[in-house]
Design a protein around this motif. Structure first.
Motif, PDB file in Angstrom:
ATOM      1  N   TRP A   1     -13.188  17.776   3.091  1.00 21.34           N
ATOM      2  CA  TRP A   1     -12.316  16.670   2.883  1.00 21.34           C
ATOM      3  C   TRP A   1     -11.192  17.383   3.882  1.00 21.34           C
ATOM      4  N   THR A   2     -10.547  17.712   4.406  1.00 25.68           N
ATOM      5  CA  THR A   2      -9.996  18.214   5.580  1.00 25.68           C
ATOM      6  C   THR A   2     -10.672  16.900   6.875  1.00 25.68           C
ATOM      7  N   ALA A   3     -11.458  17.620   7.267  1.00 22.33           N
ATOM      8  CA  ALA A   3     -11.932  16.862   8.668  1.00 22.33           C
ATOM      9  C   ALA A   3     -13.208  16.153   8.189  1.00 22.33           C
ATOM     10  N   LEU A   4     -13.362  15.430   7.060  1.00 22.44           N
ATOM     11  CA  LEU A   4     -13.725  14.280   6.654  1.00 22.44           C
ATOM     12  C   LEU A   4     -13.912  13.880   8.161  1.00 22.44           C
ATOM     13  N   ARG A   5     -15.475  13.050   8.254  1.00 20.28           N
ATOM     14  CA  ARG A   5     -15.395  11.751   9.379  1.00 20.28           C
ATOM     15  C   ARG A   5     -15.723  11.095   8.610  1.00 20.28           C
ATOM     16  N   LYS A   6     -14.590   9.608   9.065  1.00 18.32           N
ATOM     17  CA  LYS A   6     -14.644   8.599   8.925  1.00 18.32           C
ATOM     18  C   LYS A   6     -15.364   7.348   9.532  1.00 18.32           C
TER      19      LYS A   6
ATOM     20  N   ASP B   1      -9.043   3.172   3.274  1.00 24.05           N
ATOM     21  CA  ASP B   1      -9.399   3.005   4.061  1.00 24.05           C
ATOM     22  C   ASP B   1      -8.620   1.184   4.189  1.00 24.05           C
ATOM     23  N   GLY B   2      -8.287   0.619   2.883  1.00 25.46           N
ATOM     24  CA  GLY B   2      -8.137  -0.491   2.925  1.00 25.46           C
ATOM     25  C   GLY B   2      -7.322  -0.800   1.405  1.00 25.46           C
ATOM     26  N   PHE B   3      -6.834  -2.125   1.551  1.00 21.78           N
ATOM     27  CA  PHE B   3      -6.080  -2.409   0.200  1.00 21.78           C
ATOM     28  C   PHE B   3      -6.365  -3.533  -0.092  1.00 21.78           C
ATOM     29  N   ARG B   4      -6.444  -4.275  -0.664  1.00 21.72           N
ATOM     30  CA  ARG B   4      -6.726  -5.126  -1.196  1.00 21.72           C
ATOM     31  C   ARG B   4      -5.390  -6.083  -2.223  1.00 21.72           C
ATOM     32  N   PHE B   5      -4.981  -6.839  -1.791  1.00 21.84           N
ATOM     33  CA  PHE B   5      -3.107  -6.930  -2.760  1.00 21.84           C
ATOM     34  C   PHE B   5      -3.699  -8.311  -4.491  1.00 21.84           C
ATOM     35  N   ASP B   6      -3.574  -7.846  -5.197  1.00 19.36           N
ATOM     36  CA  ASP B   6      -3.896  -8.988  -6.389  1.00 19.36           C
ATOM     37  C   ASP B   6      -2.446  -9.784  -6.167  1.00 19.36           C
ATOM     38  N   LEU B   7      -2.886 -10.881  -6.420  1.00 10.54           N
ATOM     39  CA  LEU B   7      -1.801 -12.185  -6.484  1.00 10.54           C
ATOM     40  C   LEU B   7      -0.406 -11.316  -5.445  1.00 10.54           C
TER      41      LEU B   7
ATOM     42  N   LEU C   1       1.088   5.835  10.113  1.00 19.54           N
ATOM     43  CA  LEU C   1       0.227   7.242  10.442  1.00 19.54           C
ATOM     44  C   LEU C   1      -0.351   7.277  11.176  1.00 19.54           C
ATOM     45  N   THR C   2      -0.406   8.857  11.256  1.00 21.41           N
ATOM     46  CA  THR C   2      -1.271   9.369  12.782  1.00 21.41           C
ATOM     47  C   THR C   2      -2.759  10.481  11.951  1.00 21.41           C
ATOM     48  N   PRO C   3      -3.438  10.597  13.336  1.00 22.36           N
ATOM     49  CA  PRO C   3      -4.119  11.427  12.310  1.00 22.36           C
ATOM     50  C   PRO C   3      -3.703  12.936  13.024  1.00 22.36           C
ATOM     51  N   GLN C   4      -2.886  12.772  13.889  1.00 20.23           N
ATOM     52  CA  GLN C   4      -2.174  14.331  14.295  1.00 20.23           C
ATOM     53  C   GLN C   4      -1.267  15.102  12.759  1.00 20.23           C
ATOM     54  N   GLN C   5      -0.609  14.208  12.993  1.00 17.23           N
ATOM     55  CA  GLN C   5       0.829  14.421  11.857  1.00 17.23           C
ATOM     56  C   GLN C   5       0.157  13.934  10.218  1.00 17.23           C
ATOM     57  N   ASP C   6      -0.859  13.121   9.996  1.00 14.01           N
ATOM     58  CA  ASP C   6      -1.187  12.543   8.573  1.00 14.01           C
ATOM     59  C   ASP C   6      -3.002  12.857   8.114  1.00 14.01           C
ATOM     60  N   GLY C   7      -3.322  12.531   9.305  1.00 13.62           N
ATOM     61  CA  GLY C   7      -4.645  12.723   8.736  1.00 13.62           C
ATOM     62  C   GLY C   7      -5.261  11.913   9.158  1.00 13.62           C
ATOM     63  N   VAL C   8      -4.807  10.113   9.280  1.00 12.80           N
ATOM     64  CA  VAL C   8      -5.293   9.518   8.739  1.00 12.80           C
ATOM     65  C   VAL C   8      -4.537   8.277   9.893  1.00 12.80           C
ATOM     66  N   ASP C   9      -5.634   7.694  10.802  1.00  6.31           N
ATOM     67  CA  ASP C   9      -5.036   6.500  11.490  1.00  6.31           C
ATOM     68  C   ASP C   9      -4.599   5.164  10.726  1.00  6.31           C
ATOM     69  N   GLY C  10      -3.413   4.845  10.617  1.00  2.00           N
ATOM     70  CA  GLY C  10      -3.142   3.486   9.983  1.00  2.00           C
ATOM     71  C   GLY C  10      -3.253   2.836   9.645  1.00  2.00           C
ATOM     72  N   ARG C  11      -3.615   2.295  11.368  1.00  2.08           N
ATOM     73  CA  ARG C  11      -3.620   0.681  11.769  1.00  2.08           C
ATOM     74  C   ARG C  11      -4.972   0.402  12.129  1.00  2.08           C
ATOM     75  N   ALA C  12      -5.926   1.736  11.521  1.00  5.62           N
ATOM     76  CA  ALA C  12      -7.235   0.623  10.559  1.00  5.62           C
ATOM     77  C   ALA C  12      -7.427   1.364   9.613  1.00  5.62           C
ATOM     78  N   VAL C  13      -6.859   0.730   8.526  1.00  3.84           N
ATOM     79  CA  VAL C  13      -6.438   0.777   7.712  1.00  3.84           C
ATOM     80  C   VAL C  13      -6.678  -0.984   7.124  1.00  3.84           C
ATOM     81  N   LEU C  14      -7.059  -1.763   6.077  1.00  3.99           N
ATOM     82  CA  LEU C  14      -7.056  -2.924   6.498  1.00  3.99           C
ATOM     83  C   LEU C  14      -6.096  -3.400   5.440  1.00  3.99           C
ATOM     84  N   ILE C  15      -5.364  -4.944   5.362  1.00  2.94           N
ATOM     85  CA  ILE C  15      -4.458  -4.849   4.240  1.00  2.94           C
ATOM     86  C   ILE C  15      -5.340  -6.755   4.332  1.00  2.94           C
ATOM     87  N   TYR C  16      -5.927  -7.312   2.746  1.00  2.00           N
ATOM     88  CA  TYR C  16      -5.738  -8.573   2.441  1.00  2.00           C
ATOM     89  C   TYR C  16      -5.488  -8.907   1.388  1.00  2.00           C
ATOM     90  N   GLY C  17      -5.164  -9.809   1.097  1.00  2.00           N
ATOM     91  CA  GLY C  17      -5.266 -10.864  -0.370  1.00  2.00           C
ATOM     92  C   GLY C  17      -5.466 -12.086  -1.066  1.00  2.00           C
TER      93      GLY C  17
END
Length: 876
Positions: A243-248, A469-475, A494-510
């Motif tokens: 899990w900690t080495a999960l390749r996206k 990797d993404g969030f769809r906001f209801d209403l 969020l950064t891969p080095q500190q959080d294990g996640v590249d937050g800039r690649a996370v989608l937001i739509y709704g």
């Protein structure tokens, strides 16, 4: 006089507002509170021991800043509250009311007060507090809850092996600066079950209540969400291998994303290639050779980038233990395709079965227990993570549908979590203090600091601890724009080095719909379609949807046609569509909406409309609102169906002429889907539409059971059409239309038609995947590279021709006409164009007849087809 209503608003430590009828000058107004909730109105007098603070009318009313923050209160009379902060905090822990008396002291008016504004002011530091269950590196554990109005809070405590018997009760200490109550322990607490015992005044009952409530920030839960569990998300027992080495999968910009929406339950509940205990659960996605996972792998290989999961957090309306889930009686497969019996049998048990979409949140940050093979404990955490890893492994990123705009209940209901801890705070209140319910449940108030914090904290939990990797906001339009931008900013940090996640690649739509008590920015600047332009946050494009499908989302007559459902080109004969000349004009209007959609619904995009005028997307109107509203194409979510309303196959069943053969219906379905694949911006489809999935004409299947909802991956089992009349509770007004269709066996596609449709859809995905021209990132690029060379009054009704210019030219001809058409582009004479290699290598004999004549610049495209040509031009 009515203390059960709260018509006054205490908005900060020094200001209270109240709408008066008549002059205020001769009235004496007071803020009163009773620590023991002893206030009553008896014979026109206020009785019961209480404290009083005089209120002084503020001549200038609210300040400019206050009016900006509280626009719906701008016309209210403002009063100054003069009290020190300790007195205010004491008052807030009791029953608060406001009174007005005449010169003789006779009580004229008395009402309760809404408190969220002053709570946010005097407890402003609470937004920095860590809430819920926190494990520390030194071996300590802290459990915290924000309950500033509570008289006291204690921890009810059960051992890890169950919740039988009376709990041990541990006292919690209160931080008066933040209103946070906490208790400290050690890692030995892991696995223990707990709830908060809260003593607090509740306006719903007008008395002090003592309630046992789960943790709003729960990490783990028992079955049916009765108790929170102390758990550490970093516990090795809860972390899958690697899990900690999960390749996206490779990140894509929003403009390149292709999203596939599915319910966890729908995905596998009828998949016999999944072991029975795993069907309908997260674990089904970790069954690599199942029919469903093989199909997802095909989609990912062809170009689908994200799997969108309908709500997968803890929700309230499903018994989580399989043994408690009811099943419909009898053999539903033996009933006629137009029978009312199937839905009647489902109606008998629908409140007790295992099915619901899940738009009824209970705990926002815990995986849903009914989707786990073992809901009683932390196994749901591990299985959710295993699901994410498995989906990433086949090349799909994971989007979660999140529903922070409402809760399933408020007040003292046993499903009310937030409102039993801080009554009257987490929900949006109407003018008289009633909870707003324009979203069909108890609306939350993310404009209040701690509800906004909960949204951000919960999203970060899913992004960091579950690698979503993404969030769809209801209403989403019921959220302040500022709240959604706070989510975006928190993810971006969020950064891969500190959080294990590249937050800039996370989608937001709704859903950026504008309605209800917040409509038109009544309370704040909303996160709605027009107001999110330039933020990078995506919203669903209903303009394209309506033009392609015809009609609108909540139409009474389902026979209203659109571009891909036969308007003018395949008339169904229903009077709702009007005479031919009216149909033709409407169809050309739909052309324009579709073109705006194909460019990413850009407000700035300029083209020639069907009127012959040069217009921009933002100056072209649909239902009184600009059709184009996005600043960049990645802000547009192009879709023609979703879980809401009829799925695409059922829409076509209602709208196309009944005589149309299944293969021709499949062609029209592909035509509709092509707009989500070959346009600019994010593409979005409901799972199964690429395989002609039906829900037997059910327009709102949220509680219709597996029978109407399950995906049938084996094409020999049909596509779901003809399973009986759709449920009466939300479809009976359409039964007169539905019955004859469901009884017609000619509308049911054969397995080979289903597989043919899948193959053609995959070809479209590959075309998009392999060309940078589909999914341009900026409005400037779209304006420079995308054009509609035949636009204008002379355009062939039912045919749209789009040209994309780059290193190579691409010409796409969308032909909804039931005949071969020709499209002449003189500027391309002498060029070299051929059918796209992916389509040329496919198995569609009709489409293979597509051709380009370099001598004339004429493209020939057969009936009901989408032809993509690639090549070069001599003239640019």
């Amino acid at each position: 006089m009515d203390l059960t209503r709260q018509r006054a608003h205490w908005i900060d430590r020094s200001t209270l507002v109240w709408r008066f009828e008549g002059p205020v000058g001769d009235r004496r107004c007071d803020l009163v509170w009773s620590p023991d909730a002893a206030l009553e109105i008896i014979d026109g007098a206020l009785v019961g021991p209480h404290e009083t603070l005089p209120l002084r009318v503020r001549p200038g009313g609210l300040s400019t800043e206050q009016r900006s923050r509280w626009p719906h209160l701008a016309d209210h009379t403002a009063f100054t509250v003069e009290a020190d902060v300790d007195t205010i905090k004491t008052a807030l822990r009791g029953q608060v009311a406001v009174t007005a008396r005449d010169e003789g002291g006779w009580l004229l008016v008395a009402t309760g007060a809404q408190l969220p504004g002053v709570l946010d002011d005097v407890y402003a530091d609470a937004v920095h507090a860590d809430l819920g269950c926190r494990f520390h590196d030194d071996g300590g554990v802290t459990i915290s809850v924000w309950a500033p109005t509570a008289h006291w809070v204690a921890l009810e405590w059960w051992p890890p092996d169950g919740t039988d018997g009376d709990p041990e009760v541990l006292g919690m200490w209160r931080d008066d600066r933040t209103g946070v109550w906490r208790v400290d322990g050690d890692w030995g607490w892991t696995g223990r079950r707990y709830r908060f015992r809260v003593e607090v005044y509740h306006p719903a009952t007008q008395r002090i209540e003592t309630m046992s409530v789960t943790d709003p920030y729960s990490i783990a839960l028992t079955a049916n969400s009765t108790h929170s569990i102390v758990a550490n998300l970093l516990d090795p027992l809860l972390i899958p291998a690697d899990w900690t080495a999960l390749r996206k999968p490779r990140a894509v910009t929003p403009a390149r994303a292709q999203v596939y929406e599915v319910s966890v339950r729908d995905f596998s509940s009828y998949d016999r290639s999944v072991p029975e205990p795993r069907r309908g659960t997260f674990a089904a996605f970790a069954t690599p050779n199942s029919a469903g996972m093989r199909h997802l792998r095909r989609l990912a290989d062809a170009g689908t980038t994200h799997l969108h999961l309908l709500p997968a957090f803890d929700f309230a309306t499903v018994p989580e233990l399989r043994a408690e889930q009811a099943e419909p009686s009898g053999d539903l497969t033996a009933l006629p395709p137009d029978s009312a019996d199937q839905q009647a049998r489902i109606a008998e048990i629908r409140d007790r079965d295992g099915y619901n979409w899940g738009y009824d949140p209970l705990h926002y940050s815990v995986p849903e227990g009914s989707y786990s093979t073992d809901p009683d404990g932390p196994r749901r955490i591990t299985e959710f993570r295993e699901m994410v890893a498995a989906l990433n492994g086949v090349g799909l990123r994971v989007v979660m549908d999140v529903v922070y705009n409402h809760t399933v209940a408020g007040g003292v209901n046993h499903h009310s979590v937030l409102d039993r801890i801080v009554p009257g705070y987490y929900h949006r209140l109407l003018a008289d203090g009633r909870v707003a319910d324009s979203t069909c449940c108890a609306n939350t108030a993310p404009e209040h600091a701690m509800m906004g914090k909960l949204v951000v904290d919960s999203v970060l939990r899913w992004a960091v601890d579950y690698k979503v990797d993404g969030f769809r906001f209801d209403l989403m339009g019921h959220h302040p724009k500022a709240n959604i931008l706070a989510v975006r900013a928190a993810l971006d940090r969020l950064t891969p080095q500190q959080d294990g996640v590249d937050g800039r690649a996370v989608l937001i739509y709704g859903e950026g719909w504008d309605f209800g008590e917040v409509a038109g920015n009544q309370r704040f600047v909303q996160a709605s379609q027009h107001q999110l332009a330039g933020t990078g946050v995506g919203t669903f494009n209903d303009r394209l949807r309506d033009a392609v499908r015809g009609g609108q989302a909540f139409e009474n007559n389902p026979r209203s046609q659109g571009y891909a459902t036969g308007l003018f080109t395949d008339p169904n004969g229903d009077d709702v569509n009007g005479p031919p000349d009216h149909q033709r004009a409407r169809l050309l209007f739909q052309h324009d909406l579709i073109k705006i959609g194909l460019t990413g619904n850009l407000a700035s995009y300029r083209f020639v409309a069907s009127s012959g005028q040069s217009v921009t997307g933002g100056s072209y109107y649909y239902n009184g609102s600009p059709a184009g509203y996005c600043a960049s194409p990645g802000e547009c979510v192009s879709y023609v169906d979703a879980h809401d309303n009829e799925i695409l196959f059922d829409t076509l069943a209602f709208k196309l002429p009944p005589s149309l053969a299944p293969l021709e219906r499949a062609r029209m379905q592909l035509l509709a889907l092509s707009f989500t694949v070959l346009g600019q911006g994010m593409g979005f489809v409901a799972a199964g539409s690429e395989r002609l999935r039906s829900k037997s004409l059910d327009r709102n299947s949220f509680d219709s059971g597996d029978w109407f909802n399950a995906i049938r991956w084996d094409p020999t089992e049909g596509n779901g059409f003809g399973l009986g009349l759709p449920p009466a509770w939300d479809n009976q007004d359409k039964w007169s239309f539905a019955g004859p269709l469901l009884a017609d066996p000619l509308l049911v596609p054969d397995p080979d038609v289903i597989e043919w449709t899948v193959a053609r859809y995959l070809e479209l995905l590959r075309i998009r995947r392999d060309s940078p021209l589909f999914g341009l990132d900026t409005a400037v690029e779209v304006q420079d590279r995308v054009s509609f060379p035949l636009s204008g009054p002379a355009e062939t009704p039912g045919v749209i021709t789009m040209r994309l210019s780059g290193v190579e030219d691409v010409v796409v001809v969308f032909n909804a006409v039931p005949a071969t058409v020709t499209q002449k582009l003189p500027r391309l004479r002498g060029g070299a164009f051929d059918l796209h290699p992916h389509q040329k290598a496919g198995g569609d004999e009709r489409l293979s007849q597509s051709a380009f004549d370099p001598a004339t610049g004429i493209f020939t495209v057969p009936a009901r087809s989408v032809a993509v040509f690639t090549g070069t031009s001599l003239r640019g």
